[in-house]
Design an enzyme around this catalytic site. Structure first.
Site, mmCIF file in Angstrom:
data_model
loop_
_atom_site.group_PDB
_atom_site.id
_atom_site.type_symbol
_atom_site.label_atom_id
_atom_site.label_comp_id
_atom_site.label_asym_id
_atom_site.label_seq_id
_atom_site.Cartn_x
_atom_site.Cartn_y
_atom_site.Cartn_z
ATOM 1 N N HIS A 156 -1.770 36.939 -45.718
ATOM 2 C CA HIS A 156 -2.548 36.455 -44.861
ATOM 3 C C HIS A 156 -1.855 35.806 -43.691
ATOM 4 C CE1 HIS A 156 -5.966 36.763 -47.784
ATOM 5 N NE2 HIS A 156 -5.135 36.437 -48.817
ATOM 6 N N CYS A 198 -4.554 39.479 -40.868
ATOM 7 C CA CYS A 198 -5.438 38.882 -39.653
ATOM 8 C C CYS A 198 -4.422 38.168 -38.457
ATOM 9 C CB CYS A 198 -6.129 37.920 -40.005
ATOM 10 S SG CYS A 198 -7.440 38.039 -41.384
#
Length: 316
Positions: A156, A198
């Site tokens: 992440h 991301c």
């Protein structure tokens, strides 16, 4: 004596150049400094709902191992052990497809850093060679100035950072400085940096060291999305970018002529939904002339000839 050694070395270089020209060896091969391959594969996420990140990194691990990089030259960092998680309905397995055709955990996976060993400090120490004296050989990146290194990271992230263990993060500046230390210490010839997270492109924005080719699964401001759920497991089991990268790699053989340029195109926006980003300005070669096995395999092309050559340096 030193001058004599220099003259002999210079003579060998001249002779080698003559042989290369007479054999018609392509200049990009003759001038290559690449003699060995390493892979540093990092999953930074814990917890069952991040199953897909473990599947991501093990998928790449399986591919580079199949293409010839030995475990002794793969550093695998896995932040959680999904294979032995009590929620896993098929213990000792990790799948990257709902059909469960491929168990990427396999029978011979060698995890070098696991669980809480996967930290920013340990990762940076690994890259820069600043490990403690008692660190075993299996946890050291013993690369040199002739090494091509694949560095794959998944987890992440956000703009300019990638989280480790949901408790700390590495920034793009820290990563760039670690790569510069590697270059100064002659720990690599070329690096291919691949990140699935991301806002992935932000992780290579600060790079300033030479000979680095980079790809990220999403541009700044974009999320990197999962591919599909396995209903028997109950979670997403692989991310979209890694899924299509693996689909490409499954068709690659050690003798493949496929190139890094082709690999950089594996996931157009119609498939990834996010926009895959690349950075080539630090890389000195044309990615369409670089075989994918230069980073994902351990293959050196050999030219053979039936001609004979006089290698007696004294006759020059």
């Amino acid at each position: 004596m030193r001058m004599l050694k220099f003259l002999i070395y210079a003579g060998f270089l001249i002779l080698a150049s003559k042989v290369e020209l007479s054999l018609g060896i392509p200049p990009e091969f003759a001038q290559s400094n690449h003699t060995n391959n390493w892979a540093v594969l990092v999953d930074t996420s814990r917890f069952w709902f991040n199953y897909r990140h473990v599947a991501n990194v093990l998928s790449i691990y399986r591919s580079v191992k199949r293409l010839g990089i030995p475990d002794s030259q793969i550093i695998l960092m896995v932040a959680d052990d999904m294979a032995c998680n009590p929620r896993n309905p098929t213990p000792a397995t990790v799948y990257n497809n709902a059909n469960q055709n491929i168990d990427v955990y396999g029978e011979d996976v060698e995890v070098d850093y696991r669980g809480y060993e996967v930290t920013v400090e340990n990762f940076v120490r690994l890259l820069t060679g600043r490990v403690t004296p008692e660190t075993p050989r299996s946890k050291r990146l013993l690369s040199d100035g002739h090494s091509n290194i694949l560095i794959y990271m998944t987890g992440h992230g956000g703009e300019g950072f990638l989280k480790f263990q949901d408790s700390e993060e590495i920034t793009n500046t820290e990563l760039a400085d670690a790569f510069e230390q590697m270059w100064q210490k002659k720990k690599y010839n070329e690096i291919f940096f691949m990140v699935d997270t991301c806002q992935a492109a932000s992780m290579y924005e600060k790079f300033y060291s030479p000979n680095i080719l980079a790809v990220g699964s999403s541009l700044v401001g974009e999320d990197s999305l999962s591919h599909h759920v396995d209903s028997s497991i109950g979670v997403y089991i692989i991310d979209r970018y890694t899924y299509y990268a693996l689909e490409f790699l499954e068709k690659v053989t050690p003798a493949s002529e496929k190139t890094m340029g082709q690999f950089l195109e594996v996931c157009p926006k119609s498939l990834c939904i996010s926009t895959v980003g690349t950075r080539k300005d630090l890389f000195q070669r044309d990615s369409y002339k670089v075989r994918i096995t230069d980073f994902f395999g351990s293959v050196r092309k050999v030219y053979t000839t039936k001609e004979t050559f006089d290698i007696n340096i004294l006759s020059m």
